[in-house]
Design a protein around this motif. Structure first.
Motif, PDB file in Angstrom:
ATOM      1  N   VAL A   1       3.218 -13.828  -8.867  1.00 47.21           N
ATOM      2  CA  VAL A   1       2.825 -12.529  -8.322  1.00 47.21           C
ATOM      3  C   VAL A   1       2.632 -11.560  -9.486  1.00 47.21           C
ATOM      4  CG1 VAL A   1       5.207 -11.732  -8.025  1.00 47.21           C
ATOM      5  CG2 VAL A   1       3.402 -10.790  -6.589  1.00 47.21           C
ATOM      6  N   LEU A   2       1.658 -10.683  -9.353  1.00 46.06           N
ATOM      7  CA  LEU A   2       1.367  -9.743 -10.424  1.00 46.06           C
ATOM      8  C   LEU A   2       2.176  -8.465 -10.263  1.00 46.06           C
ATOM      9  CD1 LEU A   2      -0.730  -9.458 -12.856  1.00 46.06           C
ATOM     10  CD2 LEU A   2      -1.630  -7.616 -11.429  1.00 46.06           C
ATOM     11  N   LEU A   3       2.897  -8.094 -11.315  1.00 44.10           N
ATOM     12  CA  LEU A   3       3.648  -6.845 -11.301  1.00 44.10           C
ATOM     13  C   LEU A   3       3.200  -5.967 -12.462  1.00 44.10           C
ATOM     14  CD1 LEU A   3       7.247  -8.146 -10.524  1.00 44.10           C
ATOM     15  CD2 LEU A   3       5.599  -7.135  -8.941  1.00 44.10           C
ATOM     16  N   ILE A   4       3.310  -4.667 -12.219  1.00 38.91           N
ATOM     17  CA  ILE A   4       2.916  -3.636 -13.170  1.00 38.91           C
ATOM     18  C   ILE A   4       4.185  -2.902 -13.586  1.00 38.91           C
ATOM     19  CG2 ILE A   4       1.680  -1.422 -13.277  1.00 38.91           C
ATOM     20  CD1 ILE A   4      -0.314  -3.542 -12.852  1.00 38.91           C
ATOM     21  N   GLN A   5       4.296  -2.643 -14.871  1.00 42.45           N
ATOM     22  CA  GLN A   5       5.473  -1.881 -15.305  1.00 42.45           C
ATOM     23  C   GLN A   5       5.139  -0.395 -15.281  1.00 42.45           C
ATOM     24  OE1 GLN A   5       7.063  -2.675 -19.246  1.00 42.45           O
ATOM     25  NE2 GLN A   5       9.131  -2.511 -18.401  1.00 42.45           N
ATOM     26  N   ARG A   6       5.946   0.366 -14.549  1.00 41.81           N
ATOM     27  CA  ARG A   6       5.631   1.772 -14.328  1.00 41.81           C
ATOM     28  C   ARG A   6       5.844   2.600 -15.596  1.00 41.81           C
ATOM     29  NH1 ARG A   6       5.061   3.689  -9.338  1.00 41.81           N
ATOM     30  NH2 ARG A   6       5.994   5.692  -9.914  1.00 41.81           N
ATOM     31  N   ARG A   7       4.830   3.404 -15.905  1.00 41.90           N
ATOM     32  CA  ARG A   7       4.872   4.253 -17.086  1.00 41.90           C
ATOM     33  C   ARG A   7       5.580   5.579 -16.786  1.00 41.90           C
ATOM     34  NH1 ARG A   7       0.502   4.873 -21.611  1.00 41.90           N
ATOM     35  NH2 ARG A   7       0.862   2.674 -21.347  1.00 41.90           N
ATOM     36  N   ASP A   8       5.543   6.001 -15.495  1.00 50.18           N
ATOM     37  CA  ASP A   8       6.075   7.321 -15.120  1.00 50.18           C
ATOM     38  C   ASP A   8       7.131   7.208 -14.027  1.00 50.18           C
ATOM     39  OD1 ASP A   8       4.082   8.726 -16.771  1.00 50.18           O
ATOM     40  OD2 ASP A   8       2.650   7.960 -15.290  1.00 50.18           O
ATOM     41  N   PRO A   9       7.960   8.259 -13.888  1.00 48.26           N
ATOM     42  CA  PRO A   9       8.932   8.287 -12.796  1.00 48.26           C
ATOM     43  C   PRO A   9       8.204   8.445 -11.464  1.00 48.26           C
ATOM     44  CG  PRO A   9       9.388  10.035 -14.411  1.00 48.26           C
ATOM     45  CD  PRO A   9       8.067   9.443 -14.754  1.00 48.26           C
ATOM     46  N   PRO A  10       8.806   8.106 -10.333  1.00 46.22           N
ATOM     47  CA  PRO A  10      10.142   7.504 -10.258  1.00 46.22           C
ATOM     48  C   PRO A  10      10.103   6.024 -10.608  1.00 46.22           C
ATOM     49  CG  PRO A  10       9.204   7.714  -8.077  1.00 46.22           C
ATOM     50  CD  PRO A  10       8.207   8.318  -9.016  1.00 46.22           C
TER      51      PRO A  10
END
Lengths: 235, 235
Positions: free
Chosen positions: A28-37
């Motif tokens: 599964v493809l996941l994205i690492q969040r750059r901003d909160p939350p």
DNA sequence: ATAATAGTGTCTATTAGACAATATCCT
DNA sequence: AGGATATTGTCTAATAGACACTATTAT
């Protein structure tokens, strides 16, 4: 120019659970969040549905929003098949306020998945094996993932398109079996599985191409979908 | 006190497709709208999801909203089983502005359906046979209905709870068959159907109660669900 | 007795699962 | 030849569909 309403409203987002098969495993493809939350956490590609345009235009469809976000956050081009999964709206699932998320799942073949690159909102993007994912995901994305996996595991039994979308357009019987095994998380007796496969050929769903693919043993026959039934949605 | 946001937002509603079996036919409950838009048209019970409460409280769950609206608009009491169906959000589906509707379906047995009465927002409420419904429904409720019928038609084959929820707690094999026939819109060979029924008894899903029900012919054995598996959601 | 419904049995075709066997290629 | 994989076949059990049949009640 602020927007003012008599009653409070919710935000509507889409989240896309994009699957592929890599190393004989469902990923599964996941994205690492750059901003909160949840800054730094891994999450599905997704974002806010465009609802601008007043009484007449009213913005984009949910499906278009999902496709747009998927393209923006992964760099994928072209039409990718999406199916609505479920809508998640528990109060408190987003600390910024009430957010209703319409989740979709999408399936692509491995060779398309290779050239994924992170979009602007992300510091990274990569594939994760669903069976060895122990990251704490952002929001309620762990629940969304579980729902998506259960959905495709159940649906692949009576809807072979699930497998075909995870395969390249030309494939062998063994590859078809491997996709099923990766999705279901079990192994099948290749002899019995091949009976199902032969039936699909006899029923005209698949066609043998006459070509062979080299393997470590005997070469394997190559097959492809007999087109015309690309419009599916039998459900 | 108005609510002001930086970006425009959508309204989120729930709509509930409530089914029962009456006169051996699958029937759906519709409410006649007292107010615009679509004043006078028939529509599903439903309404706006409560999203008030600021960042921390954020309002009620989607499922609670569906249950609340169903109770308000039909007078039904107690817990009614709801399952999320699909989310409809096409721009233009509501002339008042962008509205995302999370649709649910619900199933009740005929004796509960008898004491439905219209709520405040409606001028009338009544059951309609899904096979002879040619009313033009409000909004996109015709599409929602079709989706709901297809869903329960497909699901009843592998999820017998669909049938049990449409039946009273005590029923005969023939009544069980009639529910299946009404949902699927086909007739079954009673001999072959009874084999499935017998298997459920043998598997301990159903228990014969020893009691008999009078009919125009030979009296029929009464059965009920063997409890403990009221927690379902196998899907 | 007859109508009406409940309930069982029988035959066949299809399918899934366990497992044995053969075929083809590479080294 | 031997390893590895493709591909087919065989036996059994479970299930669905078509259809004939028996059983129990009311009138």
């Amino acid at each position: 120019m602020p927007y003012t309403y008599k009653y409070p409203k919710a935000d509507v987002t889409v989240d896309i659970v994009l699957f592929t098969i890599l190393d004989n495993a469902l990923q599964v493809l996941l994205i690492q969040r750059r901003d909160p939350p949840f800054k730094g956490c891994w999450a599905f590609p997704g974002g806010f549905v465009n609802v601008t345009g007043g009484r007449t235009k009213q913005g984009e469809t949910l499906e278009k929003a999902a496709l747009r976000e998927l393209r923006e956050e992964t760099g994928l081009k072209g039409n990718i098949y999406l199916e609505q999964l479920y809508t998640f709206g528990r109060p408190g699932r987003d600390p910024r306020g009430r957010v209703i998320s319409v989740a979709y799942y999408a399936l692509i073949s491995a060779h398309l998945g290779a050239n994924i690159k992170a979009g602007d909102d992300a510091s990274d993007a990569r594939w994760w094996d669903v069976n060895s994912l122990d990251e704490k995901l952002a929001f309620d994305h762990d629940v969304i993932l579980e729902t998506a996996v259960l959905r495709i595991r159940g649906k692949i039994d009576y809807f072979p398109q699930i497998a075909f979308r995870l395969l390249p357009s030309v494939f062998t019987a063994a590859e078809f079996q491997q996709v099923h095994e990766a999705v279901k998380g079990v192994t099948f007796d290749s002899s019995n599985f091949r009976k199902r496969f032969r039936r699909m050929v006899a029923d005209g769903v698949l066609v043998g191409l006459g070509l062979k693919k080299k393997t470590a043993g005997a070469p394997a026959q190559l097959y492809s979908l007999t087109h015309h039934d690309t419009h599916d949605e039998t459900y």
